[in-house]
Write a protein that holds these residues in place. Structure first.
Motif, mmCIF file in Angstrom:
data_model
loop_
_atom_site.group_PDB
_atom_site.id
_atom_site.type_symbol
_atom_site.label_atom_id
_atom_site.label_comp_id
_atom_site.label_asym_id
_atom_site.label_seq_id
_atom_site.Cartn_x
_atom_site.Cartn_y
_atom_site.Cartn_z
ATOM 1 N N ARG A 292 0.508 -1.231 0.395
ATOM 2 C CA ARG A 292 0.047 0.227 0.296
ATOM 3 C C ARG A 292 0.717 1.548 -0.247
ATOM 4 N NH1 ARG A 292 -3.108 -3.983 2.086
ATOM 5 N NH2 ARG A 292 -4.743 -3.937 1.643
ATOM 6 N N GLY A 293 2.239 1.032 -0.217
ATOM 7 C CA GLY A 293 2.608 2.510 -0.151
ATOM 8 C C GLY A 293 4.004 2.463 0.637
ATOM 9 N N ALA A 294 3.752 2.091 1.750
ATOM 10 C CA ALA A 294 4.947 1.757 3.476
ATOM 11 C C ALA A 294 6.386 1.728 2.424
ATOM 12 C CB ALA A 294 4.021 1.098 4.068
ATOM 13 N N GLN A 295 6.722 2.872 3.102
ATOM 14 C CA GLN A 295 7.997 2.637 2.415
ATOM 15 C C GLN A 295 8.754 1.486 2.887
ATOM 16 O OE1 GLN A 295 7.928 5.728 2.765
ATOM 17 N NE2 GLN A 295 7.075 5.358 0.805
ATOM 18 N N ARG A 296 8.889 0.800 4.933
ATOM 19 C CA ARG A 296 9.238 0.206 5.748
ATOM 20 C C ARG A 296 8.401 0.479 7.240
ATOM 21 N NH1 ARG A 296 11.615 4.674 6.213
ATOM 22 N NH2 ARG A 296 13.297 3.976 4.855
ATOM 23 N N MET A 297 8.270 -0.808 7.832
ATOM 24 C CA MET A 297 7.439 -0.660 9.328
ATOM 25 C C MET A 297 7.658 0.096 10.227
ATOM 26 S SD MET A 297 5.139 -2.668 8.681
ATOM 27 C CE MET A 297 4.767 -3.266 9.511
ATOM 28 N N ALA A 298 6.754 0.480 10.916
ATOM 29 C CA ALA A 298 7.629 1.687 11.692
ATOM 30 C C ALA A 298 8.388 1.146 13.597
ATOM 31 C CB ALA A 298 6.912 2.468 12.627
ATOM 32 N N PHE A 299 8.268 -0.478 13.438
ATOM 33 C CA PHE A 299 9.040 -0.875 14.051
ATOM 34 C C PHE A 299 8.245 -2.373 13.786
ATOM 35 C CE2 PHE A 299 4.822 1.236 15.925
ATOM 36 C CZ PHE A 299 4.625 -1.028 16.510
ATOM 37 N N ASN A 300 9.577 -3.239 14.767
ATOM 38 C CA ASN A 300 9.217 -4.174 14.382
ATOM 39 C C ASN A 300 8.011 -4.959 14.954
ATOM 40 O OD1 ASN A 300 10.288 -7.250 13.526
ATOM 41 N ND2 ASN A 300 10.343 -7.927 15.535
ATOM 42 N N PRO A 301 6.967 -5.494 13.925
ATOM 43 C CA PRO A 301 5.718 -6.169 14.631
ATOM 44 C C PRO A 301 6.430 -6.051 15.626
ATOM 45 C CG PRO A 301 5.811 -6.333 12.098
ATOM 46 C CD PRO A 301 7.320 -5.892 12.457
ATOM 47 N N VAL A 302 4.979 -6.419 16.775
ATOM 48 C CA VAL A 302 4.947 -7.635 17.569
ATOM 49 C C VAL A 302 3.710 -7.879 17.749
ATOM 50 C CG1 VAL A 302 4.348 -7.247 20.221
ATOM 51 C CG2 VAL A 302 5.411 -5.902 19.554
ATOM 52 N N VAL A 303 3.620 -9.323 17.317
ATOM 53 C CA VAL A 303 2.943 -10.489 17.856
ATOM 54 C C VAL A 303 2.743 -11.748 18.212
ATOM 55 C CG1 VAL A 303 1.962 -12.316 15.474
ATOM 56 C CG2 VAL A 303 3.163 -10.004 14.818
ATOM 57 N N GLY A 304 2.153 -11.300 19.728
ATOM 58 C CA GLY A 304 2.324 -11.876 21.157
ATOM 59 C C GLY A 304 0.736 -13.218 20.828
ATOM 60 N N GLY A 305 1.270 -14.821 21.009
ATOM 61 C CA GLY A 305 0.197 -15.225 20.767
ATOM 62 C C GLY A 305 0.482 -16.134 22.127
ATOM 63 N N GLY A 306 -0.914 -16.052 23.104
ATOM 64 C CA GLY A 306 -1.501 -17.056 24.606
ATOM 65 C C GLY A 306 -0.484 -15.471 24.962
ATOM 66 N N PRO A 307 0.794 -16.260 26.080
ATOM 67 C CA PRO A 307 1.103 -15.482 26.934
ATOM 68 C C PRO A 307 2.232 -14.663 26.451
ATOM 69 C CG PRO A 307 2.656 -18.240 26.871
ATOM 70 C CD PRO A 307 0.660 -18.249 26.051
ATOM 71 N N ASN A 308 2.679 -14.830 25.254
ATOM 72 C CA ASN A 308 2.836 -13.998 24.569
ATOM 73 C C ASN A 308 2.512 -12.347 24.671
ATOM 74 O OD1 ASN A 308 5.213 -15.999 24.587
ATOM 75 N ND2 ASN A 308 4.279 -16.771 22.060
ATOM 76 N N ALA A 309 1.692 -12.857 24.340
ATOM 77 C CA ALA A 309 1.247 -10.920 24.196
ATOM 78 C C ALA A 309 1.256 -10.495 25.616
ATOM 79 C CB ALA A 309 -0.355 -11.202 24.432
ATOM 80 N N ALA A 310 0.965 -10.834 27.030
ATOM 81 C CA ALA A 310 1.498 -10.381 28.435
ATOM 82 C C ALA A 310 3.005 -9.492 28.454
ATOM 83 C CB ALA A 310 1.592 -11.324 28.851
ATOM 84 N N VAL A 311 4.119 -10.086 27.520
ATOM 85 C CA VAL A 311 5.613 -9.589 26.616
ATOM 86 C C VAL A 311 5.736 -8.150 25.804
ATOM 87 C CG1 VAL A 311 7.927 -9.618 26.015
ATOM 88 C CG2 VAL A 311 6.514 -11.742 27.409
ATOM 89 N N ILE A 312 5.732 -7.096 26.996
ATOM 90 C CA ILE A 312 5.097 -6.032 26.311
ATOM 91 C C ILE A 312 5.887 -5.913 24.931
ATOM 92 C CG2 ILE A 312 4.861 -2.947 26.824
ATOM 93 C CD1 ILE A 312 4.261 -3.809 29.331
ATOM 94 N N HIS A 313 6.752 -5.319 24.905
ATOM 95 C CA HIS A 313 7.887 -6.069 23.785
ATOM 96 C C HIS A 313 7.788 -6.887 23.058
ATOM 97 C CE1 HIS A 313 8.540 -0.587 23.234
ATOM 98 N NE2 HIS A 313 7.232 -1.257 24.038
ATOM 99 N N TYR A 314 7.438 -7.951 23.404
ATOM 100 C CA TYR A 314 7.801 -8.983 23.018
ATOM 101 C C TYR A 314 7.730 -8.770 20.918
ATOM 102 C CZ TYR A 314 7.366 -13.885 20.960
ATOM 103 O OH TYR A 314 7.631 -15.247 20.397
ATOM 104 N N SER A 315 9.239 -9.554 20.755
ATOM 105 C CA SER A 315 9.630 -9.498 19.231
ATOM 106 C C SER A 315 9.905 -10.976 18.531
ATOM 107 C CB SER A 315 10.614 -8.313 18.945
ATOM 108 O OG SER A 315 11.739 -8.893 20.291
#
Length: 479
Positions: A292-315
């Protein structure tokens, strides 16, 4: 007729030849021969050959300066723009305002962000320092800019060798500094040791973007002496103040960046029901943003499933999301220097569990997660701020305090969340659940505008989306 297919293919290959005379001769030679063999083709396939040829040759010339310009990227930029969406007049106005904030007789030094290497020959993707980009419009590494009342904007530009051009391509030099970036003066970088010390000695104070300081000027004896004598200050307190309130052109880019991220995350939510894997969802959202035209992501996406969602900056983004668990995705896109930042939490299976619904709808004390009103207990489960400024950086204008009353033109995030680790000393049914909802909000004269409001966040809307529209890639294309 049997050979017509490969003959036409050969003609198309000829169209890619670089020698104009050779093209003309061969194209019309084959057209004449084929019309003689098959007269009926003269008004068919072969009628397209001259048109095909005409479309493959252009006399338009432009100088490649290492970043988009209206001449090189007319589909992206309008005349008068230095970077997409931002005009030369706006950049000049920014410099004027910065000079108004600087004390009389002082000098500002801004350095381009240094290149960072992944290996000895492989660089990380380059991202410009926001202050340097805000003032100069130059998206490339290696430069140093000086701003003062005495000389205006003076840019020291790197000199690309033939080897650099062969391996990395053209880059902006002193001509681009003067003609494209509208600097009052420009010099090759090798002149900095001759010219900058005199500017420093004549100044009353020095301000520089400390986070991007480079040895090119920081090792100069004049700079070190000024620093020793207490004359050197951080420029960011001024640039962050200017960047805090966005111009209409900046807000247009921020709206577009937010729209890109919303559309990308929506497609990723649909994708999650079929592919409940953190890594796949991370790849999907990045693909959709860039398409859609973005040059890059603003940061590495946080994709936390299950208990990983409780890690604020899970990467890590390397787990399968088990059936019934939530996934928390915190993503943002960058569009021509301006970023978005949003978060949604949902069950890829399509239904929130009763426990998850209670956490979203009830108070933490009401459901037994908290037993008192003590803020330290709550802060253990949500150690983050309620939001932050947003703009050219994800945590933008960090030198501006959060105690400041918000003003029209400021963009913030609002991101309530709760992060309950598996080690939580409380009801077991709530352990390992992380939930965050984050939106980008523009402060206006009459209230606010939620830039990411198009992305569903209500329970019923998310469940309807996942169960009524997540039927494979055909529906994704329809959306």
């Amino acid at each position: 007729m049997y050979y017509l297919g490969w003959i036409i293919k050969w003609v198309l290959q000829i169209c890619s030849c670089s020698v104009r005379f050779y093209k003309i001769f061969l194209l019309f030679y084959f057209q004449t021969c084929l019309c003689t063999l098959w007269p009926e083709l003269s008004s068919g396939y072969l009628a397209y050959i001259p048109a095909i040829f005409q479309c493959t040759y252009s006399t338009k010339k432009f100088v490649d300066i290492g970043q988009p310009t209206p001449a090189s990227h007319p589909q992206l930029m309008k005349e008068g723009e230095i970077t997409p969406g931002i005009t030369a007049e706006e950049y000049i106005f920014r410099r004027k305002r910065l000079l108004e904030l600087l004390p009389e007789g002082s000098v500002a030094i801004l350095a381009a962000a240094p290149e960072k290497m992944m290996t000895d020959v492989v660089p990380y993707p380059y991202r410009q320092d926001a202050d340097y980009l805000y003032v100069t419009g130059c998206e490339q590494p290696g430069g140093v800019a000086i701003l003062s009342h005495e000389i205006g904007l003076c840019m020291f530009m790197p000199e690309a060798s033939a080897h650099d051009v062969n391996w990395k391509g053209p880059s902006a030099g002193i001509d681009a500094a003067l003609e494209v970036f509208k600097a009052e003066k420009a010099y090759p970088m090798r002149k900095i040791r001759e010219i900058l010390p005199g500017i420093i000695l004549r100044s009353s104070k020095l301000f520089h973007n400390r986070e991007a300081a480079v040895q090119t000027y920081a090792q100069l004896e004049a700079f070190r002496e000024a620093d020793y004598n207490g004359k050197v200050r951080n420029l960011s307190k001024f640039t962050h103040e200017l960047r805090w309130i966005k111009s209409p052109a900046e807000l247009k880019l921020m709206r577009e960046s937010a729209s890109i991220a919303c559309q990308a995350l929506l497609q990723t939510m649909l994708h999650s029901k079929i592919h409940p894997y953190e890594g796949m969802l991370s790849a999907k959202v990045e693909y959709e943003c860039k398409m859609r035209g973005a040059q890059r992501m603003a940061f590495n996406p946080v994709v936390g499933g299950g208990p990983n969602a409780a890690v604020i900056h899970y990467s890590r983004n390397d787990q399968k999301i088990e059936d019934g668990n939530l996934v928390l995705m915190d993503v943002g896109s960058e569009l021509h220097g301006y970023v978005s930042d949003l978060t949604r939490t949902w069950p890829p299976c399509g239904r929130f569990s009763p426990v998850q619904v209670r956490m979203l709808r009830k108070g933490l004390k009401e459901i037994g997660v908290l037993y008192s009103d003590r803020t330290d207990h709550y802060n253990e489960l949500n150690p983050t701020s309620i939001g932050h400024y947003l703009g050219m950086d994800v945590h933008d204008s960090s030198m501006v305090g959060y105690e400041r009353p918000l003003e029209p033109g400021v963009v913030i995030t609002i991101e309530p969340g709760i992060y309950i680790p598996l080690s939580f000393d409380g009801p077991e049914r709530f352990r390992g659940i992380g939930i965050r909802i984050e939106d980008d909000v523009l402060i206006t004269e009459t209230g606010c505008e939620v830039l990411t409001g198009s992305l569903p966040k209500e329970i019923k809307h998310i469940e309807s989306l996942l169960n009524n529209f997540s039927h494979g890639f055909g529906m994704e294309r329809a959306l």
